[in-house]
Design a protein around this motif. Structure first.
Motif, short mmCIF file in Angstrom:
data_model
loop_
_atom_site.label_atom_id
_atom_site.label_comp_id
_atom_site.label_asym_id
_atom_site.label_seq_id
_atom_site.Cartn_x
_atom_site.Cartn_y
_atom_site.Cartn_z
N TYR A 1 -4.76 -20.03 28.80
CA TYR A 1 -5.27 -18.94 29.65
C TYR A 1 -4.28 -18.46 30.69
CZ TYR A 1 -9.58 -20.08 27.32
OH TYR A 1 -10.51 -20.33 26.34
N ASP B 1 -14.81 -20.87 25.93
CA ASP B 1 -13.54 -21.59 25.93
C ASP B 1 -13.40 -22.35 24.62
OD1 ASP B 1 -11.23 -22.97 26.41
OD2 ASP B 1 -12.04 -24.21 28.03
N ALA C 1 -3.20 -17.90 24.70
CA ALA C 1 -4.63 -17.85 24.37
C ALA C 1 -5.04 -18.91 23.37
CB ALA C 1 -4.96 -16.48 23.79
N PHE D 1 -13.36 -13.95 25.79
CA PHE D 1 -13.91 -15.14 26.43
C PHE D 1 -15.42 -15.02 26.60
CE2 PHE D 1 -14.84 -18.16 29.78
CZ PHE D 1 -14.02 -19.23 29.48
N VAL E 1 -12.03 -15.71 33.00
CA VAL E 1 -11.80 -16.89 32.15
C VAL E 1 -11.86 -18.16 33.00
CG1 VAL E 1 -10.46 -15.60 30.43
CG2 VAL E 1 -9.27 -16.72 32.34
N ILE F 1 -9.51 -21.61 32.53
CA ILE F 1 -8.28 -21.89 33.27
C ILE F 1 -8.45 -23.13 34.13
CG2 ILE F 1 -8.86 -20.29 35.17
CD1 ILE F 1 -5.33 -21.05 33.77
N TYR G 1 -8.39 -13.68 35.76
CA TYR G 1 -8.57 -15.12 35.95
C TYR G 1 -10.02 -15.46 36.29
CZ TYR G 1 -3.70 -16.49 35.33
OH TYR G 1 -2.46 -16.76 34.79
#
Length: 316
Positions: free
Chosen positions: A244, A285, A256, A280, A44, A48, A41
């Motif tokens: 995500y 994004d 994804a 990523f 990304v 997210i 997490y």
């Protein structure tokens, strides 16, 4: 009795988040741990946070890892850090309310993972007005005998209809067997109107691909080899995993974002907590522009009026 691994403290932005039991295995297929989930997490983070920003969010928690029990949690627990943002949402049917997590920064996501959250399921409205969705969700949900080639074909048909409407769709894998497409909309309509618009759209996709698509709400009325365009994911308090979001499966699959030109080649299993960080880092994004591509659903509501669309109550 196994000893617990010592906690670690992470600096996330200007917050410190303590991660207990970092070595607990959450994903048995490859042995990834709670700390691996945290690091995913973090990798990304912009994506997210964009997917969850200012949305009431249900947390799907797996305190013993994904092989154990799943807990659906709406309420932020007592004792949560004061820097968590929340939003009050009402549940009139039960005469109840809840203060749900309302992410505004990455540390809040990592706090949720510390609380054993694997999946994030946000509303399609934001805290400025939780009763007015700003996200229309197209859920391409394959039946039990429907293959992924059908999902791909229907995704292209949905893309064609969106193009005809002048709407920009942002596709992502579901993390399961389907595909989701999100469209930003003006927050001028209530949930029932957005559902009517979503069903009118689904009917048009069904008209263009009648062999592949069904809009029959009752499962018993569907051909299991067809794909259901699930308009009901736009009902109030119905949520699906965000872009995500990791899914609670042993392989640690991720919902994804993908580009339209990846539809024909990408496989759902390609996207996991093991593969997504590098993707990523390379691509960023793919949903970055979603907030700038806002669509007015007026034409869809005209289609609904023309066709006499009535989606009924969400639980019909």
């Amino acid at each position: 009795m196994a000893t617990k691994s010592p906690a670690v403290e992470l600096e996330v932005g200007h917050r410190t988040v303590r991660i207990s039991n970092p070595d607990r295995v959450y994903f048995p297929a490859r042995g990834e741990t709670k700390l691996d989930l945290v690091n995913y997490y973090l990798s990304v983070g912009d994506g997210i946070v964009r997917a969850l920003r200012e949305r009431p969010c249900m947390l799907h928690r797996f305190p013993e890892g994904v092989a154990g029990e799943k807990v659906h949690q709406k309420r932020v627990p007592h004792g949560a850090p004061p820097w968590l943002d929340t939003v009050r949402v009402e549940f009139p049917r039960y005469n109840r309310h809840a203060y749900e997590l309302c992410v505004t920064e990455l540390a809040q996501v990592i706090w949720a993972v510390q609380m054993s959250t694997v999946e994030f399921h946000p509303w399609n409205s934001r805290r400025a007005d939780t009763e007015k969705p700003d996200e229309w969700r197209i859920d391409l949900d394959p039946g039990p005998a429907c293959d992924y080639a059908t999902v791909r074909r229907v995704a292209h048909v949905a893309h064609e209809v969106l193009d005809d409407l002048g709407a920009v769709g942002w596709p992502k894998t579901s993390g399961g067997k389907g595909v989701h497409i999100y469209v930003r909309i003006e927050p001028n309509w209530g949930f029932q109107d957005v559902r009517r618009a979503a069903l009118a759209f689904a009917h048009e996709v069904e008209r263009r691909a009648p062999d592949d698509v069904t809009t029959a709400w009752w499962r018993k009325d569907r051909d299991p080899a067809q794909l259901f365009v699930d308009y009901n994911q736009n009902a109030r308090d119905h949520t699906i995993a965000s872009a995500y979001s990791v899914r609670g499966v042993p392989e640690g699959r991720v919902s994804a974002p993908i580009a339209w030109n990846e539809i024909d080649d990408a496989e759902p299993g390609d996207f996991t907590i093991a593969t997504m960080p590098a993707r990523f880092a390379e691509l960023g994004d793919l949903h970055e522009g979603i907030d700038d591509a806002v669509f007015a659903i007026d034409e869809l509501l005209q289609w609904a009026d023309r066709d006499g669309v009535d989606p009924g109550e969400p639980d019909d």
